[in-house]
Design an enzyme around this catalytic site. Structure first.
Site, PDB file in Angstrom:
ATOM      1  CG  HIS A  48      79.008  53.441 -77.418  1.00 16.05           C
ATOM      2  ND1 HIS A  48      78.873  52.068 -77.488  1.00 16.05           N
ATOM      3  CD2 HIS A  48      78.910  53.764 -76.109  1.00 16.05           C
ATOM      4  CE1 HIS A  48      78.694  51.593 -76.277  1.00 16.05           C
ATOM      5  NE2 HIS A  48      78.732  52.601 -75.402  1.00 16.05           N
ATOM      6  CD  GLU A  49      84.119  52.967 -73.197  1.00 17.78           C
ATOM      7  OE1 GLU A  49      83.018  52.894 -72.623  1.00 17.78           O
ATOM      8  OE2 GLU A  49      85.088  52.268 -72.867  1.00 17.78           O
ATOM      9  CB  CYS A 105      80.719  55.035 -73.013  1.00 17.64           C
ATOM     10  SG  CYS A 105      79.173  54.372 -72.367  1.00 17.64           S
TER      11      CYS A 105
HETATM   12  N1  LIG Z   1      73.082  54.529 -68.673  1.00 16.90           N
HETATM   13  C1  LIG Z   1      74.179  54.714 -69.398  1.00 16.90           C
HETATM   14  O1  LIG Z   1      74.465  55.822 -69.880  1.00 16.90           O
HETATM   15  C2  LIG Z   1      75.101  53.576 -69.617  1.00 16.90           C
HETATM   16  C3  LIG Z   1      74.704  52.303 -69.359  1.00 16.90           C
HETATM   17  N2  LIG Z   1      75.558  51.250 -69.545  1.00 16.90           N
HETATM   18  C4  LIG Z   1      75.067  49.942 -69.151  1.00 16.90           C
HETATM   19  O2  LIG Z   1      75.637  49.676 -67.863  1.00 16.90           O
HETATM   20  C5  LIG Z   1      75.731  48.266 -67.679  1.00 16.90           C
HETATM   21  C6  LIG Z   1      77.152  47.910 -67.257  1.00 16.90           C
HETATM   22  O3  LIG Z   1      78.044  48.125 -68.319  1.00 16.90           O
HETATM   23  P1  LIG Z   1      79.547  47.531 -68.247  1.00 16.90           P
HETATM   24  O4  LIG Z   1      80.188  47.920 -66.957  1.00 16.90           O
HETATM   25  O5  LIG Z   1      80.189  47.873 -69.532  1.00 16.90           O
HETATM   26  O6  LIG Z   1      79.190  45.971 -68.192  1.00 16.90           O
HETATM   27  P2  LIG Z   1      80.038  44.700 -67.717  1.00 16.90           P
HETATM   28  O7  LIG Z   1      79.447  43.546 -68.429  1.00 16.90           O
HETATM   29  O8  LIG Z   1      81.490  44.951 -67.846  1.00 16.90           O
HETATM   30  O9  LIG Z   1      79.721  44.594 -66.145  1.00 16.90           O
HETATM   31  C7  LIG Z   1      78.529  44.057 -65.647  1.00 16.90           C
HETATM   32  C8  LIG Z   1      78.853  43.354 -64.326  1.00 16.90           C
HETATM   33  O10 LIG Z   1      77.623  42.905 -63.757  1.00 16.90           O
HETATM   34  C9  LIG Z   1      77.846  41.629 -63.172  1.00 16.90           C
HETATM   35  N3  LIG Z   1      76.559  40.939 -63.047  1.00 16.90           N
HETATM   36  C10 LIG Z   1      75.839  40.335 -64.010  1.00 16.90           C
HETATM   37  N4  LIG Z   1      74.700  39.841 -63.499  1.00 16.90           N
HETATM   38  C11 LIG Z   1      74.706  40.131 -62.183  1.00 16.90           C
HETATM   39  C12 LIG Z   1      73.787  39.883 -61.114  1.00 16.90           C
HETATM   40  N5  LIG Z   1      72.635  39.259 -61.320  1.00 16.90           N
HETATM   41  N6  LIG Z   1      74.109  40.342 -59.875  1.00 16.90           N
HETATM   42  C13 LIG Z   1      75.271  40.989 -59.656  1.00 16.90           C
HETATM   43  N7  LIG Z   1      76.189  41.246 -60.638  1.00 16.90           N
HETATM   44  C14 LIG Z   1      75.892  40.825 -61.879  1.00 16.90           C
HETATM   45  C15 LIG Z   1      78.827  40.964 -64.115  1.00 16.90           C
HETATM   46  O11 LIG Z   1      79.531  39.893 -63.465  1.00 16.90           O
HETATM   47  C16 LIG Z   1      79.739  42.133 -64.471  1.00 16.90           C
HETATM   48  O12 LIG Z   1      80.825  42.224 -63.566  1.00 16.90           O
HETATM   49  C17 LIG Z   1      75.285  47.634 -68.997  1.00 16.90           C
HETATM   50  O13 LIG Z   1      73.906  47.320 -68.905  1.00 16.90           O
HETATM   51  C18 LIG Z   1      75.478  48.768 -69.998  1.00 16.90           C
HETATM   52  O14 LIG Z   1      74.662  48.589 -71.132  1.00 16.90           O
HETATM   53  C19 LIG Z   1      76.842  51.438 -69.957  1.00 16.90           C
HETATM   54  C20 LIG Z   1      77.295  52.685 -70.232  1.00 16.90           C
HETATM   55  C21 LIG Z   1      76.440  53.856 -70.171  1.00 16.90           C
HETATM   56  N1  LIG Z   2      68.520  51.928 -77.669  1.00 18.30           N
HETATM   57  C1  LIG Z   2      68.424  51.545 -76.307  1.00 18.30           C
HETATM   58  C2  LIG Z   2      68.820  52.696 -75.425  1.00 18.30           C
HETATM   59  C3  LIG Z   2      69.973  52.289 -74.621  1.00 18.30           C
HETATM   60  C4  LIG Z   2      70.366  53.384 -73.664  1.00 18.30           C
HETATM   61  O1  LIG Z   2      69.685  53.636 -72.701  1.00 18.30           O
HETATM   62  N2  LIG Z   2      71.495  54.014 -73.927  1.00 18.30           N
HETATM   63  C5  LIG Z   2      72.096  54.940 -72.993  1.00 18.30           C
HETATM   64  C6  LIG Z   2      73.530  54.933 -73.201  1.00 18.30           C
HETATM   65  S1  LIG Z   2      74.190  53.314 -72.969  1.00 18.30           S
HETATM   66  C7  LIG Z   2      75.782  53.488 -73.294  1.00 18.30           C
HETATM   67  O2  LIG Z   2      76.536  52.584 -73.236  1.00 18.30           O
HETATM   68  C8  LIG Z   2      71.622  56.359 -73.177  1.00 18.30           C
HETATM   69  O3  LIG Z   2      72.349  57.313 -73.158  1.00 18.30           O
HETATM   70  N3  LIG Z   2      70.334  56.515 -73.315  1.00 18.30           N
HETATM   71  C9  LIG Z   2      69.753  57.775 -73.581  1.00 18.30           C
HETATM   72  C10 LIG Z   2      69.447  57.912 -75.030  1.00 18.30           C
HETATM   73  O4  LIG Z   2      69.050  59.007 -75.457  1.00 18.30           O
HETATM   74  O5  LIG Z   2      69.605  56.927 -75.761  1.00 18.30           O
HETATM   75  C11 LIG Z   2      67.043  51.091 -75.934  1.00 18.30           C
HETATM   76  O6  LIG Z   2      66.086  51.561 -76.551  1.00 18.30           O
HETATM   77  O7  LIG Z   2      66.963  50.273 -75.013  1.00 18.30           O
HETATM   78 ZN   LIG Z   3      78.708  52.473 -73.390  1.00 20.65          ZN
END
Ligand SMILES: NC(=O)C1=CN([C@@H]2O[C@H](COP(=O)(O)OP(=O)(O)OC[C@H]3O[C@@H](n4cnc5c(N)ncnc54)[C@H](O)[C@@H]3O)[C@@H](O)[C@H]2O)C=CC1
Ligand SMILES: N[C@@H](CCC(=O)N[C@@H](CSC=O)C(=O)NCC(=O)O)C(=O)O
Ligand SMILES: [Zn+2]
Ligand SMILES: [Zn+2]
Length: 398
Positions: free
Chosen positions: A62-63, A170
């Site tokens: 998705h990115e 993303c």
């Molecule tokens: N809300 C949104 O729209 C989005 C949410 N996400 C979510 O954001 C999160 C981060 O994504 P990325 O940066 O791609 O992941 P990533 O895996 O690259 O980074 C996560 C970091 O957290 C650290 N970590 C793991 N457990 C830990 C702990 N207990 N304490 C401290 N640090 C810890 C890891 O060492 C790593 O550096 C994921 O859960 C992903 O699914 C990602 C993109 C969009």
């Molecule tokens: N299907 C998942 C939902 C995961 C989630 O929260 N996705 C984010 C984006 S994460 C990107 O890397 C988001 O935008 N959520 C809003 C949405 O409408 O999905 C679950 O059910 O846990």
């Molecule tokens: Zn993402």
């Protein structure tokens, strides 16, 4: 058309590069040639089987960035040849959500994208030997060609390098927007960032731009202290990950990136929230959980200052996980929020983020630690899990 794509047949089983049939776009749909796609932790999350919306077999991803190949009936805002970024967060500009002015969420196609199908006929456009393969997040960018809804396509400057701006689909916008749109961090604030992956580092970058006075990075992977150095290119990335740079150099460069202090919870006996409260005269003004761990989400809330501290949940937690804290934490003025795609309106603001990148106002290149090909996608996921990787960009046609 026939194309190549990485198919996730089952949770946790290696992805298989398959010959996939991609149907033509129907009304309101766009078929895109994906040129570059990066891996985000959310792809790994769904692949792991922990996503309640995860459907198999599917094509993850998705990115990404690519070029419009063809459009369905009624599509007016893009045409073949346009450079685009597919957006998992749609923006129709007509639904209750879009018109509210209160959120970047869009309701137009969300029920279909969550069910792995297209809105028009609730069917998939992908198949292998006649077997339908589910879409993922309305994007499915681990395919050389994909079909998306027209409300999920951001048209961008054709001069932008697609191998870089794919990241604006993303992780980078999510981190920046969490700070600018969701928390609205003010100048002088003390900020804590839990998890220094791409999303967490983009939070740090956003906080620095917002004028935060202290940006405390928290990660259990001490190599992440090195990640904050990626801005200084004389140091080969591999050297930084092997921790050969001295601490003095690391901290000097860290200032450039945004993180001013690094805390590894494993170095402390006390709960991390207590460590941070002690280090900040009562707590931080803003905290961001960028991991997807519900215990850390609690710590991120509880390290906030009484009376006003705000914590933003960015990480995606596994099915069945729930957040908890003492209600007293909220009664005494802390605020708990969440963010999806950093609150950015996708079609309107992704092109703006691309322009900011072109003007060197935001960083993108610095998050790319690895480049591989579609055929090497399983290796790319291994790199993500090993910890020495921020973003790996796949060349989809190499
Ligand atoms: N809300 C949104 O729209 C989005 C949410 N996400 C979510 O954001 C999160 C981060 O994504 P990325 O940066 O791609 O992941 P990533 O895996 O690259 O980074 C996560 C970091 O957290 C650290 N970590 C793991 N457990 C830990 C702990 N207990 N304490 C401290 N640090 C810890 C890891 O060492 C790593 O550096 C994921 O859960 C992903 O699914 C990602 C993109 C969009
Ligand atoms: N299907 C998942 C939902 C995961 C989630 O929260 N996705 C984010 C984006 S994460 C990107 O890397 C988001 O935008 N959520 C809003 C949405 O409408 O999905 C679950 O059910 O846990
Ligand atoms: Zn993402
Ligand atoms: Zn909408």
């Amino acid at each position: 058309m026939a194309t190549r794509a990485a198919v996730a047949w089952e949770p946790n089983k290696p992805l298989v590069i398959e010959d996939v049939q991609v149907a033509p776009p129907q009304a309101g749909e766009v078929r895109i040639q994906i040129l570059y796609s990066a891996l985000c932790h959310t792809d790994a999350y769904t692949w792991s089987g922990k996503d309640p919306e995860g459907l198999f077999p599917c094509i993850l991803g998705h990115e990404a960035a690519g070029i419009v190949e063809s459009v369905g009936e009624g599509v007016t805002e893009v045409q073949p040849g346009d450079h685009v970024i597919p957006c998992y967060q749609a923006e129709c500009r007509e639904c209750k959500f879009c018109k509210s002015g209160k959120t970047n969420l869009c309701g137009k196609v969300r029920s279909a994208t969550g069910a792995g199908v297209m809105m028009a006929d609730r069917k998939s456009r992908f198949s292998v030997n006649g077997k339908p393969i589910y879409h993922f997040m309305g994007t499915s960018t681990f395919s050389q060609y994909t079909v998306v809804h027209d409300v999920s396509v951001a048209k961008i400057d054709p001069k932008a390098p697609l191998d870089k701006v794919c990241l604006l689909g993303c992780g980078v916008p999510t981190g920046l927007g969490a700070v600018w749109n969701t928390a609205k961090v003010e100048s002088g604030s003390i900020v804590a960032v839990f998890g220094l992956g791409t999303v967490g580092l983009a939070v740090a970058e956003g906080a620095k731009a917002a004028g935060a006075s202290r940006i405390i990075g928290i990660d259990i992977d001490s190599k992440k202290k090195c990640c904050i150095n990626l801005f200084v290119r004389p140091y080969p990335v591999a050297d930084l990950f092997s921790s050969r740079a001295t601490l003095a150099i690391l901290m000097e460069i860290a200032k450039d990136f945004g993180v001013t202090e690094f805390v590894n919870p494993k170095d402390h006996d006390k709960p991390i929230q207590q460590v941070l409260v002690d280090q900040t005269d009562g707590g931080v003004d803003y905290s961001f959980e960028c991991i997807g761990n519900v215990s850390v989400m609690r710590a991120a809330l509880e390290c906030c200052h009484k009376g006003w501290g705000t914590s933003v949940i960015v990480g995606v937690a596994a099915s069945g996980q729930e957040v908890c804290t003492r209600p007293f934490q909220l009664v005494t003025g802390r605020v708990w929020k969440g963010t999806a795609f950093g609150g950015f309106k996708s079609r309107s603001q992704v092109p703006w983020l691309v322009e900011k990148y072109m003007k060197k106002e935001i960083k993108v290149d610095e998050y790319i630690t690895h480049n591989l090909t579609l055929a090497e996608i399983n290796k790319a996921f291994d790199l993500m899990h090993e910890g020495g990787c921020l973003r790996c960009v796949l060349n989809m046609h190499a």
